[in-house]
Enzyme design. Structure first.
Site, mmCIF file in Angstrom:
data_model
loop_
_atom_site.group_PDB
_atom_site.id
_atom_site.type_symbol
_atom_site.label_atom_id
_atom_site.label_comp_id
_atom_site.label_asym_id
_atom_site.label_seq_id
_atom_site.Cartn_x
_atom_site.Cartn_y
_atom_site.Cartn_z
ATOM 1 C CD GLN A 257 56.107 -85.825 15.088
ATOM 2 O OE1 GLN A 257 55.791 -85.889 13.976
ATOM 3 N NE2 GLN A 257 57.368 -86.178 15.428
ATOM 4 N N GLY B 190 44.370 -41.010 18.232
ATOM 5 C CA GLY B 190 45.020 -42.166 19.143
ATOM 6 C C GLY B 190 46.192 -42.362 18.474
ATOM 7 C CG LEU C 90 49.102 -39.190 24.160
ATOM 8 C CD1 LEU C 90 49.592 -37.836 24.003
ATOM 9 C CD2 LEU C 90 50.157 -40.278 23.724
ATOM 10 N N GLY D 59 40.679 -77.903 23.036
ATOM 11 C CA GLY D 59 39.779 -78.387 22.284
ATOM 12 C C GLY D 59 38.314 -77.410 22.729
ATOM 13 C CD1 TRP E 235 40.619 -44.407 23.143
ATOM 14 C CD2 TRP E 235 39.632 -46.227 24.192
ATOM 15 N NE1 TRP E 235 39.796 -44.811 22.476
ATOM 16 C CE2 TRP E 235 39.088 -45.929 22.849
ATOM 17 C CE3 TRP E 235 39.192 -47.204 24.940
ATOM 18 C CZ2 TRP E 235 38.159 -46.704 22.280
ATOM 19 C CZ3 TRP E 235 37.963 -48.045 24.406
ATOM 20 C CH2 TRP E 235 37.784 -47.746 23.112
ATOM 21 N N GLY F 198 57.227 -47.464 28.195
ATOM 22 C CA GLY F 198 55.880 -48.091 28.346
ATOM 23 C C GLY F 198 55.966 -49.291 27.539
ATOM 24 C CD GLU G 63 51.760 -48.238 27.201
ATOM 25 O OE1 GLU G 63 52.949 -48.234 26.787
ATOM 26 O OE2 GLU G 63 51.147 -48.216 28.480
ATOM 27 N N GLY G 64 50.401 -47.600 21.112
ATOM 28 C CA GLY G 64 51.010 -47.658 19.925
ATOM 29 C C GLY G 64 50.524 -49.070 19.412
HETATM 30 C C1 FAD Z 1 41.759 -50.954 26.836
HETATM 31 C C2 FAD Z 1 42.458 -49.695 26.347
HETATM 32 C C3 FAD Z 1 43.175 -49.091 27.139
HETATM 33 C C4 FAD Z 1 43.970 -47.831 26.661
HETATM 34 N N1 FAD Z 1 44.628 -47.213 27.680
HETATM 35 C C5 FAD Z 1 45.261 -45.901 27.243
HETATM 36 C C6 FAD Z 1 45.594 -45.229 28.282
HETATM 37 O O1 FAD Z 1 46.110 -45.353 29.701
HETATM 38 N N2 FAD Z 1 45.999 -44.021 27.961
HETATM 39 C C7 FAD Z 1 46.042 -43.353 26.589
HETATM 40 O O2 FAD Z 1 46.396 -42.341 26.357
HETATM 41 N N3 FAD Z 1 45.353 -44.303 25.618
HETATM 42 C C8 FAD Z 1 44.776 -45.529 25.844
HETATM 43 N N4 FAD Z 1 44.087 -46.391 25.132
HETATM 44 C C9 FAD Z 1 44.219 -46.012 23.603
HETATM 45 C C10 FAD Z 1 45.050 -46.628 22.741
HETATM 46 O O3 FAD Z 1 46.556 -46.221 22.802
HETATM 47 C C11 FAD Z 1 44.603 -46.300 21.437
HETATM 48 O O4 FAD Z 1 43.520 -47.037 21.070
HETATM 49 C C12 FAD Z 1 45.640 -46.693 20.386
HETATM 50 O O5 FAD Z 1 46.849 -45.717 20.271
HETATM 51 C C13 FAD Z 1 44.939 -46.617 18.798
HETATM 52 O O6 FAD Z 1 44.240 -45.568 18.510
HETATM 53 P P1 FAD Z 1 42.833 -45.686 17.961
HETATM 54 O O7 FAD Z 1 42.022 -46.340 18.939
HETATM 55 O O8 FAD Z 1 42.378 -44.140 17.807
HETATM 56 O O9 FAD Z 1 42.866 -46.284 16.553
HETATM 57 P P2 FAD Z 1 43.307 -45.151 15.169
HETATM 58 O O10 FAD Z 1 44.477 -44.658 15.382
HETATM 59 O O11 FAD Z 1 42.037 -44.847 14.598
HETATM 60 O O12 FAD Z 1 43.561 -46.711 14.356
HETATM 61 C C14 FAD Z 1 42.652 -47.604 13.773
HETATM 62 C C15 FAD Z 1 43.537 -48.405 12.711
HETATM 63 O O13 FAD Z 1 44.393 -47.729 11.861
HETATM 64 C C16 FAD Z 1 45.637 -48.199 11.963
HETATM 65 N N5 FAD Z 1 46.582 -47.065 11.578
HETATM 66 C C17 FAD Z 1 46.370 -45.706 12.001
HETATM 67 N N6 FAD Z 1 47.377 -45.048 11.806
HETATM 68 C C18 FAD Z 1 47.939 -45.582 10.732
HETATM 69 C C19 FAD Z 1 49.086 -45.543 9.897
HETATM 70 N N7 FAD Z 1 49.890 -44.421 9.922
HETATM 71 N N8 FAD Z 1 49.847 -46.701 9.412
HETATM 72 C C20 FAD Z 1 49.447 -47.832 9.187
HETATM 73 N N9 FAD Z 1 48.119 -48.105 10.054
HETATM 74 C C21 FAD Z 1 47.564 -47.053 10.798
HETATM 75 C C22 FAD Z 1 46.059 -48.542 13.280
HETATM 76 O O14 FAD Z 1 47.043 -49.408 13.569
HETATM 77 C C23 FAD Z 1 44.525 -49.335 13.725
HETATM 78 O O15 FAD Z 1 44.574 -50.368 13.230
HETATM 79 C C24 FAD Z 1 43.775 -47.501 25.443
HETATM 80 C C25 FAD Z 1 42.901 -48.064 24.584
HETATM 81 C C26 FAD Z 1 42.172 -49.281 25.011
HETATM 82 C C27 FAD Z 1 41.265 -50.006 24.194
#
Ligand code: FAD
Length: 379
Positions: free
Chosen positions: A279, A133, A127, A339, A158, A242, A363-364
Site C-alpha cells: 500500500q 534572465g 531574450l 529503488g 541560453w 510559451g 520561460e520565467g
Molecule cells: C536549458 C536552458 C534553456 C534556455 N532557453 C532559453 C531560450 O531559448 N531563450 C531565452 O531567452 N532564454 C532561455 N533560457 C534562459 C532562462 O529563461 C533563464 O535562465 C531564466 O529566466 C532565469 O534567469 P537567470 O538564469 O538569469 O536567473 P536569475 O534571474 O539570476 O535568477 C536566479 C534566482 O533568483 C530568483 N529570482 C530572481 N528574481 C527574483 C524575484 N524578483 N523574486 C524572487 N526570486 C527571484 C530566480 O527565480 C532564481 O531562482 C534558458 C535557460 C536554460 C538553462
C-alpha cells in the site's frame, strides 16, 4: 497505456494518433542514443514540420493548422512524453514565430511566415543575457539605427536551438529603460553573428543551448517586428503562450515517468508480492497519477481561455507553476519506485528527473510565475 484524452473533434483525435505514430517510429527508437551522446537529431524537426506538427495553432490563412491551443498543447505533451528536448524545441519554435504572427506587417508575414510554419525555417527565441534572465528589462545587447540597417552589438545567452535554428527572434536595446527594447527577426547567416559552444547541461542533451555574439552585425531595418520600443511587451505576450507550451512539456515528462514507474511496480516483487501491491508504494503511485491529471487540467483550463479570446496570463503562470512542480515531484518519485536501479542510467527515469528540473527554471522561473500570479491578485 496511452492517455485517454478528452478531445474536441475528429481532427484532434487524428492529430493525436498521428503524433503517437511519429513518436513510436521516429522519436522513441533514437531518443536514448542521442540524449546519451549529446547528438543533435538532424532532420527530426523537418519531419515534424512535414507532418504539420510545427504550425498547429496558427491560422489556416497562413497555412497553419487552425487548431485550438488545447489541441496543440496535447500534441506537444505527446511529443514530450517521448522526447522532452524535442518537445521543448517545438514549443520554442512556436514561441519564436509568435511575434511575427501577432505584430508583423502583412508584407513581413508574407515573406517569412510560410517558411516558419512549414518547418522549413526553425526558430529560436533570444531574450536572455548573462545578466538579464528574470530581469529581462536589464538586457544590454544594442541595435543602433544606421540608414537602412540596425547595427547589432552585444551578447545573448541560453538560446535553445542556438547554432541550429534558421532564425532568431531577438530582443535588443534601441533606447533607454524597459521602453527602449525592440524585437527583430535575425537570419542565422547574418554576417557578424556567431555562437558559443553548447552549454554542458544537466539534461535536454540532444538540443544545444548556446550564447550568441553580435559584432557590428548589420540587419536590414525591415526586420524590426512591431515598433521601436515595443519589444518587451512583445516578448511577454509571446511568453504567455510559451509558458503553456512548457507546462504541456512538463506534463509529458511526468506522464512518461508515471508510465515507467507503473510498469516497473507491476513487475518487481518484494516480500512475495508486486511492489504496487504494497500500500505504501501503491499510494505513492496514486499521488503521482493525481498530480499528472491535475497538472494537465491546469494547462487545459488556461488554453481554453486563450481559445475563447479571454485573458489567460495568470492562468498560464498557474499552469506553468503547477505542471513543472508536479513534473519535478513525479519524476523524483518515479526514481524512488525503481529503488537502486532508478539511480542508474539503465532506466529512463533518471533522465526524466534531470529534464523536469529545467521546466521550473526557463520561460520565467517558478518564483517569477508566483510574482505574476500575485500581481494578478492585487486590486
Ligand atoms: C536549458 C536552458 C534553456 C534556455 N532557453 C532559453 C531560450 O531559448 N531563450 C531565452 O531567452 N532564454 C532561455 N533560457 C534562459 C532562462 O529563461 C533563464 O535562465 C531564466 O529566466 C532565469 O534567469 P537567470 O538564469 O538569469 O536567473 P536569475 O534571474 O539570476 O535568477 C536566479 C534566482 O533568483 C530568483 N529570482 C530572481 N528574481 C527574483 C524575484 N524578483 N523574486 C524572487 N526570486 C527571484 C530566480 O527565480 C532564481 O531562482 C534558458 C535557460 C536554460 C538553462
Amino acid at each position: 497505456m496511452p492517455v485517454d484524452r478528452l478531445l474536441p473533434s475528429d481532427d484532434a483525435r487524428d492529430l493525436i494518433a498521428l503524433t503517437r505514430d511519429i513518436a513510436d517510429k521516429v522519436l522513441d527508437p533514437i531518443v536514448d542514443e542521442y540524449e546519451r551522446a549529446e547528438k543533435y537529431p538532424e532532420g527530426v524537426m523537418a519531419q515534424l514540420g512535414a507532418a504539420g506538427l510545427l504550425s498547429l495553432p496558427q491560422p489556416e490563412e497562413w497555412s497553419g493548422g487552425g487548431q485550438p491551443y488545447e489541441v496543440y498543447l496535447q500534441v506537444l505533451e505527446e511529443i514530450a512524453t517521448r522526447w522532452a528536448a524535442i518537445g521543448v524545441a517545438v514549443s520554442v519554435h512556436s514561441l519564436s514565430s509568435h511575434p511575427l504572427l501577432a505584430y508583423g506587417t502583412e508584407e513581413q508575414k508574407q515573406r517569412w511566415l510560410p517558411g516558419m510554419l512549414a518547418g522549413d525555417q526553425i526558430g529560436a527565441y533570444s531574450l536572455s543575457e548573462p545578466q538579464a534572465g528574470s530581469d529581462a528589462a536589464a538586457l544590454n545587447c544594442k541595435a543602433t539605427r544606421d540608414g537602412d540597417n540596425y547595427v547589432l552589438n552585444g551578447s545573448k545567452a541560453w538560446i535553445t536551438h542556438g547554432g541550429k535554428a534558421d532564425f532568431y527572434t531577438l530582443f535588443a536595446r534601441t533606447g533607454e529603460g524597459s521602453k527602449g527594447i525592440s524585437c527583430f527577426l535575425v537570419p542565422a547567416d547574418l554576417e557578424g553573428l556567431s555562437f558559443g559552444k553548447p552549454e554542458e547541461k544537466m539534461g535536454l542533451h540532444a538540443v544545444p543551448t548556446t550564447s550568441a555574439f553580435y559584432d557590428n552585425a548589420r540587419l536590414d531595418a525591415d526586420r524590426l517586428i512591431g515598433t521601436e520600443g515595443q519589444g518587451l511587451s512583445i516578448a511577454f505576450s509571446a511568453l504567455d503562450s510559451g509558458r503553456l507550451g512548457i507546462a504541456a512539456v512538463a506534463v509529458g515528462i511526468a506522464q512518461a515517468a508515471l508510465d515507467e514507474a507503473v510498469r516497473y511496480a507491476n513487475e518487481r516483487t518484494t516480500f512475495g508480492r508486486k511492489i504496487i501491491d504494497h500500500q505504501g508504494l501503491g499510494f505513492l503511485l496514486a499521488d503521482m497519477a493525481a498530480a499528472v491529471v491535475s497538472a494537465r487540467a491546469t494547462y487545459l483550463d488556461a488554453a481554453r481561455r486563450r481559445d475563447l479570446g479571454l485573458p489567460y496570463s495568470t492562468q498560464a503562470s498557474v499552469a506553468k507553476l503547477i505542471a513543472t512542480d508536479a513534473a519535478m515531484k513525479v519524476t523524483t518519485d518515479a526514481v524512488q519506485v525503481f529503488g537502486g536501479v532508478g539511480y542508474t542510467r539503465d532506466f529512463r527515469v533518471e533522465r526524466f528527473m534531470r529534464e523536469a528540473k529545467i521546466t521550473q527554471i526557463f520561460e520565467g522561473t517558478n518564483q517569477i510565475q508566483r510574482l505574476v500570479i500575485s500581481r494578478g491578485l492585487g486590486s
